[in-house]
Design a protein around this motif. Sequence first.
Motif, mmCIF file in Angstrom:
data_model
loop_
_atom_site.group_PDB
_atom_site.id
_atom_site.type_symbol
_atom_site.label_atom_id
_atom_site.label_comp_id
_atom_site.label_asym_id
_atom_site.label_seq_id
_atom_site.Cartn_x
_atom_site.Cartn_y
_atom_site.Cartn_z
ATOM 1 N N VAL A 1 82.008 20.148 20.778
ATOM 2 C CA VAL A 1 83.443 19.908 20.615
ATOM 3 C C VAL A 1 84.257 20.609 21.689
ATOM 4 C CG1 VAL A 1 85.418 20.340 19.111
ATOM 5 C CG2 VAL A 1 83.311 19.413 18.156
ATOM 6 N N SER A 2 83.928 21.858 22.016
ATOM 7 C CA SER A 2 84.714 22.598 23.006
ATOM 8 C C SER A 2 84.561 22.037 24.412
ATOM 9 C CB SER A 2 84.316 24.073 22.999
ATOM 10 O OG SER A 2 82.974 24.245 23.419
ATOM 11 N N SER A 3 83.548 21.192 24.614
ATOM 12 C CA SER A 3 83.328 20.578 25.924
ATOM 13 C C SER A 3 83.805 19.131 25.955
ATOM 14 C CB SER A 3 81.840 20.634 26.284
ATOM 15 O OG SER A 3 81.380 21.970 26.322
ATOM 16 N N GLY A 4 84.594 18.744 24.962
ATOM 17 C CA GLY A 4 85.133 17.388 24.930
ATOM 18 C C GLY A 4 84.394 16.444 24.014
ATOM 19 N N GLY A 5 83.371 16.928 23.330
ATOM 20 C CA GLY A 5 82.620 16.078 22.426
ATOM 21 C C GLY A 5 83.369 15.789 21.139
ATOM 22 N N LYS A 6 82.876 14.833 20.395
ATOM 23 C CA LYS A 6 83.507 14.418 19.139
ATOM 24 C C LYS A 6 82.547 14.567 17.976
ATOM 25 C CE LYS A 6 86.755 10.957 21.016
ATOM 26 N NZ LYS A 6 86.601 11.350 22.436
ATOM 27 N N THR A 7 83.108 14.829 16.803
ATOM 28 C CA THR A 7 82.304 14.754 15.597
ATOM 29 C C THR A 7 81.945 13.290 15.366
ATOM 30 O OG1 THR A 7 84.210 14.454 14.148
ATOM 31 C CG2 THR A 7 83.545 16.723 14.634
ATOM 32 N N MET A 8 81.015 13.016 14.469
ATOM 33 C CA MET A 8 80.600 11.634 14.238
ATOM 34 C C MET A 8 81.749 10.784 13.708
ATOM 35 S SD MET A 8 78.200 9.559 14.766
ATOM 36 C CE MET A 8 76.964 10.776 15.243
ATOM 37 N N VAL A 9 82.611 11.357 12.894
ATOM 38 C CA VAL A 9 83.771 10.614 12.386
ATOM 39 C C VAL A 9 84.705 10.257 13.528
ATOM 40 C CG1 VAL A 9 85.811 10.743 10.914
ATOM 41 C CG2 VAL A 9 83.633 11.653 10.096
ATOM 42 N N GLU A 10 84.956 11.219 14.416
ATOM 43 C CA GLU A 10 85.835 10.973 15.556
ATOM 44 C C GLU A 10 85.207 9.985 16.534
ATOM 45 O OE1 GLU A 10 86.136 14.940 16.900
ATOM 46 O OE2 GLU A 10 87.924 15.422 15.720
ATOM 47 N N LEU A 11 83.884 10.081 16.708
ATOM 48 C CA LEU A 11 83.194 9.168 17.616
ATOM 49 C C LEU A 11 83.297 7.736 17.114
ATOM 50 C CD1 LEU A 11 81.355 8.726 20.082
ATOM 51 C CD2 LEU A 11 79.388 9.112 18.580
ATOM 52 N N GLU A 12 83.080 7.537 15.822
ATOM 53 C CA GLU A 12 83.193 6.192 15.256
ATOM 54 C C GLU A 12 84.582 5.613 15.485
ATOM 55 O OE1 GLU A 12 83.160 3.878 10.938
ATOM 56 O OE2 GLU A 12 82.373 5.910 11.078
ATOM 57 N N LYS A 13 85.600 6.400 15.224
ATOM 58 C CA LYS A 13 86.974 5.942 15.391
ATOM 59 C C LYS A 13 87.245 5.531 16.832
ATOM 60 C CE LYS A 13 91.768 7.427 14.671
ATOM 61 N NZ LYS A 13 92.639 8.550 14.203
ATOM 62 N N ALA A 14 86.789 6.346 17.791
ATOM 63 C CA ALA A 14 87.018 6.058 19.199
ATOM 64 C C ALA A 14 86.247 4.823 19.658
ATOM 65 C CB ALA A 14 86.632 7.273 20.049
ATOM 66 N N VAL A 15 85.013 4.688 19.195
ATOM 67 C CA VAL A 15 84.176 3.560 19.610
ATOM 68 C C VAL A 15 84.748 2.248 19.082
ATOM 69 C CG1 VAL A 15 81.915 2.470 19.311
ATOM 70 C CG2 VAL A 15 82.069 4.906 19.866
ATOM 71 N N LEU A 16 85.085 2.195 17.807
ATOM 72 C CA LEU A 16 85.592 0.958 17.229
ATOM 73 C C LEU A 16 86.935 0.555 17.829
ATOM 74 C CD1 LEU A 16 84.647 1.391 13.459
ATOM 75 C CD2 LEU A 16 83.386 0.230 15.287
ATOM 76 N N ALA A 17 87.779 1.542 18.121
ATOM 77 C CA ALA A 17 89.080 1.235 18.714
ATOM 78 C C ALA A 17 88.918 0.641 20.103
ATOM 79 C CB ALA A 17 89.934 2.505 18.769
ATOM 80 N N ALA A 18 88.015 1.192 20.902
ATOM 81 C CA ALA A 18 87.803 0.680 22.256
ATOM 82 C C ALA A 18 87.177 -0.704 22.250
ATOM 83 C CB ALA A 18 86.930 1.656 23.047
ATOM 84 N N VAL A 19 86.199 -0.919 21.367
ATOM 85 C CA VAL A 19 85.552 -2.235 21.292
ATOM 86 C C VAL A 19 86.555 -3.299 20.854
ATOM 87 C CG1 VAL A 19 83.815 -3.603 20.065
ATOM 88 C CG2 VAL A 19 83.249 -1.304 20.873
ATOM 89 N N LYS A 20 87.365 -2.980 19.875
ATOM 90 C CA LYS A 20 88.352 -3.940 19.385
ATOM 91 C C LYS A 20 89.376 -4.286 20.463
ATOM 92 C CE LYS A 20 91.830 -4.688 15.778
ATOM 93 N NZ LYS A 20 92.562 -4.086 14.633
ATOM 94 N N ALA A 21 89.664 -3.347 21.362
ATOM 95 C CA ALA A 21 90.666 -3.566 22.411
ATOM 96 C C ALA A 21 90.138 -4.376 23.590
ATOM 97 C CB ALA A 21 91.191 -2.223 22.909
ATOM 98 N N MET A 22 88.853 -4.676 23.602
ATOM 99 C CA MET A 22 88.274 -5.428 24.717
ATOM 100 C C MET A 22 88.764 -6.871 24.703
ATOM 101 S SD MET A 22 84.355 -4.012 24.910
ATOM 102 C CE MET A 22 84.033 -2.298 25.330
ATOM 103 N N ALA A 23 89.013 -7.407 25.874
ATOM 104 C CA ALA A 23 89.564 -8.752 26.004
ATOM 105 C C ALA A 23 88.629 -9.810 25.431
ATOM 106 C CB ALA A 23 89.864 -9.053 27.473
ATOM 107 N N LYS A 24 87.326 -9.584 25.529
ATOM 108 C CA LYS A 24 86.350 -10.568 25.076
ATOM 109 C C LYS A 24 85.858 -10.318 23.648
ATOM 110 C CE LYS A 24 84.620 -11.545 29.722
ATOM 111 N NZ LYS A 24 83.415 -11.583 30.613
#
Length: 458
Positions: free
Chosen positions: A62-85
């Motif tokens: 976390v102190s090096s910029g990593g995410k907990t699994m809950v935070e990782l899921e949120k970030a991954v799904l948000a980015a995938v949903k924002a993809m044009a395709k």
Amino acid sequence: MSELPTAPESEYQLIGPSEEGTVSDLLSGLSPKDGRQRLQALIAEWLRMENLVVLTGAGTSVSSGGKTMVELEKAVLAAVKAMAKCPATIKVIIDARTADKSTEKTGFEDWLSYLVNASYIGTATRSPFGGVIWKGEASPSVLELAWLVKEAGKVIFAECALSLPSTGAVSSTAIAPQLAFLAKLVARDSNLGRAHLFTLNYDTLFEQALELLGIQYFDGFTGRADARFDPSVYGLDIYYPGEIAEGRVRRFDKFLHFYKLHGSIHWQVRGDELRARHPDLSDYVKYATLDPVAKAKMIEELGDKIPSVGVLPTANKFAQTLSMPFAHLFRAFQIRMSAPQTFVLVLGYGFGDDHVTKIIETALMNPSLVLLVVEPNPNSPTIARIRGYKELGKRAFVLTASAPAFKKGAYQKSTFDDFARAIMPDVQWLDDFLRLRRFEKQIKASNGPDDQPANGSA
């Protein structure tokens, strides 16, 4: 007559079995200095046990910029949903997943495993199935599921493409915690059993730290340029040749065994083999600063240049064979935990993985095992869990912040950073390493600016 001020108490709690057989705070009533000294003395004693097993989770990054699994899921799904395709059906699936707030919600890794399995049984050449029926409003095709798995893998890679922070080369209390932790971990007597470091993280921060410190390690792969998975390397060790060490063979001291239980961003499946090659992470330094739309755009622009995380824990169960790593790695974890005279140190893990937790709980039946869980939140459910372990082994302890210390500064004490830098016993060769780094920087400054390393770990 005014009352005397109350003497400050320890900033930590070490909850575990007392000599009377009850569960209590072993640092209760001690001053901060005395509490720290007693804590360090106990940890130093445990580190001298014959076998040392360390389990680390997302909290160590976390102190090096990593995410907990809950935070990782949120970030991954948000980015995938924002993809044009992104297909409309996949957006419905992501929305349903995001809206699910139930306590029985499937974990992110298990959820991804279902996606991989559904995609596989619908596309494999010999599969008798042409697809699956999805629960809910969406009806994604197997190709759409395959797209989701691939793009999610790319985003996971980008989110976990972390680089070790600059050492600063000032003191052992200011450098990256991975450096301080590993240096102290391998400093114990080389006549004792080798340290076995198991991690649930996808990132390569520990590998970067190991290489920067010059610590040799076996991680289950053989070869350098294009390493191949071969678990037999865990049965090997490193020794000095006899003619160098006064005519007799001696063990190399800076060495450990390293296991990535949930895979890694640098693992790739090629044909029927698992390979490992560390990629250049410089392209992802700015990724963490972007919003989901910008992250999606970056992923799409990089295209196939960004490797998808091809191996996920428990994923693709239908396709995996015994040549895949997880059966070997989890078996090794179970074996190491059952060895006599074992000290198990748990850092950054919230006991959210049932498979891992069951192995730990089973190992508590080992009468000579000592378990120490480092948990920064004194209100965490983990505290109650460790208290419950008293009935199993009576050798389970949890280190956490005291209530006043947590109130004064939440998540400052008993974190991975705090444990690595301030609680673990200091070692001389870490100070020598820092002096060398300072000397290197002085030479570099006198010669003028130079290119920075790609991973930013200078």
